[in-house]
Design an enzyme around this catalytic site. Sequence first.
Site, PDB file in Angstrom:
ATOM      1  N   LYS A  97       2.509  -0.383  16.595  1.00 14.06           N
ATOM      2  CA  LYS A  97       3.856  -0.460  15.635  1.00 14.06           C
ATOM      3  C   LYS A  97       3.620   1.116  14.367  1.00 14.06           C
ATOM      4  O   LYS A  97       4.279   2.156  14.466  1.00 14.06           O
ATOM      5  CB  LYS A  97       4.205  -1.605  14.422  1.00 14.06           C
ATOM      6  CG  LYS A  97       4.959  -1.175  12.860  1.00 14.06           C
ATOM      7  CD  LYS A  97       4.764  -2.241  12.286  1.00 14.06           C
ATOM      8  CE  LYS A  97       5.794  -2.716  11.119  1.00 14.06           C
ATOM      9  NZ  LYS A  97       5.803  -3.542  10.242  1.00 14.06           N
ATOM     10  N   GLN A  98       2.377   1.071  14.015  1.00 19.01           N
ATOM     11  CA  GLN A  98       1.839   2.565  14.083  1.00 19.01           C
ATOM     12  C   GLN A  98       0.503   2.385  13.962  1.00 19.01           C
ATOM     13  O   GLN A  98       0.294   1.769  14.082  1.00 19.01           O
ATOM     14  CB  GLN A  98       2.743   2.889  12.556  1.00 19.01           C
ATOM     15  CG  GLN A  98       1.396   1.354  11.420  1.00 19.01           C
ATOM     16  CD  GLN A  98       2.195   1.526   9.630  1.00 19.01           C
ATOM     17  OE1 GLN A  98       3.047   2.244   9.571  1.00 19.01           O
ATOM     18  NE2 GLN A  98       1.529   0.704   9.107  1.00 19.01           N
TER      19      GLN A  98
ATOM     20  N   TRP B 193       0.894  -0.856  -0.237  1.00 19.48           N
ATOM     21  CA  TRP B 193       0.000   0.331   0.190  1.00 19.48           C
ATOM     22  C   TRP B 193       0.708   1.421   0.560  1.00 19.48           C
ATOM     23  O   TRP B 193       0.309   2.117   0.140  1.00 19.48           O
ATOM     24  CB  TRP B 193      -1.318  -0.097   0.863  1.00 19.48           C
ATOM     25  CG  TRP B 193      -0.301   0.555   2.755  1.00 19.48           C
ATOM     26  CD1 TRP B 193       0.576  -0.261   3.016  1.00 19.48           C
ATOM     27  CD2 TRP B 193      -0.839   1.268   3.739  1.00 19.48           C
ATOM     28  NE1 TRP B 193       1.203   0.209   4.156  1.00 19.48           N
ATOM     29  CE2 TRP B 193       0.319   1.386   4.268  1.00 19.48           C
ATOM     30  CE3 TRP B 193      -1.903   1.781   3.504  1.00 19.48           C
ATOM     31  CZ2 TRP B 193       0.567   2.177   6.027  1.00 19.48           C
ATOM     32  CZ3 TRP B 193      -2.174   2.296   5.079  1.00 19.48           C
ATOM     33  CH2 TRP B 193      -0.679   2.486   5.880  1.00 19.48           C
ATOM     34  N   ASP B 194       2.079   1.045  -0.070  1.00 21.00           N
ATOM     35  CA  ASP B 194       2.896   2.517   0.240  1.00 21.00           C
ATOM     36  C   ASP B 194       2.842   4.167  -1.138  1.00 21.00           C
ATOM     37  O   ASP B 194       2.611   3.876  -0.338  1.00 21.00           O
ATOM     38  CB  ASP B 194       4.769   1.896  -0.423  1.00 21.00           C
ATOM     39  CG  ASP B 194       5.094   0.411   1.084  1.00 21.00           C
ATOM     40  OD1 ASP B 194       4.532  -0.283   1.017  1.00 21.00           O
ATOM     41  OD2 ASP B 194       5.469   1.071   1.597  1.00 21.00           O
TER      42      ASP B 194
ATOM     43  N   GLU C   3       0.299  -3.244  11.739  1.00 15.63           N
ATOM     44  CA  GLU C   3       0.570  -4.930  12.533  1.00 15.63           C
ATOM     45  C   GLU C   3       1.151  -5.398  13.176  1.00 15.63           C
ATOM     46  O   GLU C   3       1.234  -6.558  13.375  1.00 15.63           O
ATOM     47  CB  GLU C   3       1.824  -5.050  10.388  1.00 15.63           C
ATOM     48  CG  GLU C   3       1.878  -4.692   9.603  1.00 15.63           C
ATOM     49  CD  GLU C   3       2.780  -5.218   7.960  1.00 15.63           C
ATOM     50  OE1 GLU C   3       3.932  -5.086   8.797  1.00 15.63           O
ATOM     51  OE2 GLU C   3       2.160  -5.036   7.199  1.00 15.63           O
TER      52      GLU C   3
END
Length: 806
Positions: free
Chosen positions: A613-614, A354-355, A493
């Site tokens: 993680k984010q 998805w970057d 994630e």
Amino acid sequence: MSLWNFGYQGYDSAEEGLREALCTLGNGYFATRGAAEESAADGVHYPGTYVAGGYNRMQTEVAGRTIENEDLVNLPNWLCLSFRPAGGDWFNADAVEFLTYEQTLELRAGLLRRRMRFRDRDGRETTLTARRLVHMESPHLAAIEWVLQPENWSGQVTLRSALDGRVTNAGVPRYHALSGDHLVPVISEPLGDDGMYLVAETRQSHLRVAQAARTRLFRTEGSAAAERRSVREIGYIGQDIEVDVSAGEPLTVEKLVSLHTSRDRAISEPVLAAVETLAEVERFAALAAGQARAWSHLWDRCDIVLEGDERAQQILRLHVFHLLQTLSPHTVDLDVGVPARGLHGEAYRGHVFWDELFVLPYLNTCLPEVTVALLRYRYRRLGSARRMAREAGFAGAMFPWQSGSDGREESQVVHLNPESGRWLPDYTHLQRHVNAAIAYNVWRYYQVTDDREFLSLYGAEMLVEIARFWASVVTWNPQRERYEIRGIMGPDEFHDAYPDRDEPGLDNNAYTNVLVAWVLQRALMALDRVGANRRRELSESLNLDARERVTWDEISRNLFVPFHDGIPSQFEGYERLAEFDWAGYRARYGDIHRLDRLLEAEGDSVNRYQASKQADVLMLFYLFSHTELEQLFDQLGYELHDDMIGRTVDYYLQRTSNGSTLSHVVHSWVLARRDRGRSWALLKEALESDVADVQGGTTPEGIHLGAMAGTLDLVQRAQTGLDMHDVLHLDPCLPEELVGLGMRLRYRGHWVDLGVVHERMTLSAPDGWSGPKRVVIRGHTYEFSAGQRLEVPCHSERGGHRPAQM
């Protein structure tokens, strides 16, 4: 400090992997890591060459099961160039004493240069200056120039120039248990007196790769006489060249290389094309001139000028450089997506994630034609996405979390935790939010460019099929009288399941649910904007009726968003998880970016904790303006006010490990208006993430393209308040550390020049303007037309300032 150069002083074998990734050269068609020409894959060095879209699939027996992986293939090494004095050893950087060593990536000209003076074990001192390019103007060409000068000795040297097809995919240590022998040698032959060519083919995809090379020697007065003999092995072709050298007299060695594959357009077959391409150029200097010209054109479009922080400016340009090496105007003719780690290494196997959500906003404003090519990569795989949705029991199109050659799901079934050495189940394919990200990219491109042809021919169909997918995923909860989305993962994630459930997946991820509501409305808007005729065609070909559109609208207004303590929850039940001992684990481990791996190695699970993680929820503030987000929450029947936003940001920033290089980009963005100093500090950390390899060994396996592009987008949009919807909106907000900011933007077919300092902002369209006749700056509307130059005062408080018009 040079703002156009990036490099290193002194040789350090421990840093070679990092330097090789950061000194990669490419042109969007292929790229080659910055490994020294004389090096081989040996645990210190790792030469690697990768063609965009050059995948191959292999199977491996792992943990009692067959694992199938598709990899971006490491292609034959064309760099091979070394020398040895008569009776001496082949040059080896790890076996000589360096008197001086300098390695420089020349960003403006697109060159990699090494200049070194060294002493070998026999006391011979030699100066070697090496320059290299991968041609941006002629994408199938690359070249090396060596200037070799003995300083205290004379005699005969033997140069070896070769093409080596015996390479494997071995650049990521944790993949070593997986099959990496992707290439089969086909043929290797001499080419005339001074050349050679090599052909290899991938085992499963049958991608045929041809390289041709020519090596010539020159002295100051002209060509240098030399004796040559071929060196041949299976999968390897070289030439030993013997020549006399004298102390103080330079010998120039030029190796020119061409590369073609069977995927290329307008060729008969790769060998013939490689030979013909090589014959078109005579000297390195001619290629260097064309390289500088092509990069000059790109910099004119893509440069972002920062005043006040030289280090930030230098790295920002490095990020532009690496983005353009991976995705360039040559991408337009290719069927490729956005590889998360660029064309710089083998991490993530070259897959497309998805970057692009972080990459395309920047490309939209400088190279929108490249954005179209990348979106068409997704469109061509719409059939595969439809098939995946059907097989999973859904409607519409379900794009994979990891995509490669044909659009099937390439995510792992198991993955290795290097902290524990255990192979674990991998549920990352449940990150269905990639589908919403693709829809977001389609609509944002349309908003910036007003490209109605794209929307009509491709974009609307993608939006419809993605909307259909989400409409089939939701379930109705009669107790809540709300729609829900269950059993998925968000961008964070770390969490893939509830600690008290056996099955994977989470319920009602706030980021996903809000974004899905937005996507459903964009699909309805797209159908309205393509016009009656195209809407009728799509309705007939896709069997789309009015009832389905009514359902999308209903879902988009009634999706459930979980809250706790007056802020959106990352997912339903997040607040019931245990608080994590951040201070204790930092004291114990220091680096806790990959907290999930540390806890698993201890027999624990990050699923038990409020640790991210984010932070998923903060992504909403990254993707949408305050006004858009307020409208979205209002559409869903929820309130979103300033106090809630501030508390949401503070809550999740305290519970995030920043295990993703993207997190600093997002966090800097959400703080840009609330805490400029902290926002700037996070941007500086984001800029350093690959340069300093903050994740401890990941950058040598390939740069983080999304994070690099995210810093460009962050400077371009967050610092200027840029919002390119139906009207151009600007609300500059420079941090105190910056003096000024300048850039060019492509908006709806015309270039806009933008300059910002703390006291004022200037805006002009020097090449014409057919966009909206007004712009909104700091909440005030101004007329804008071709040839006009707006100069608007910028103060900390909005006022009724009128612009100077020139």
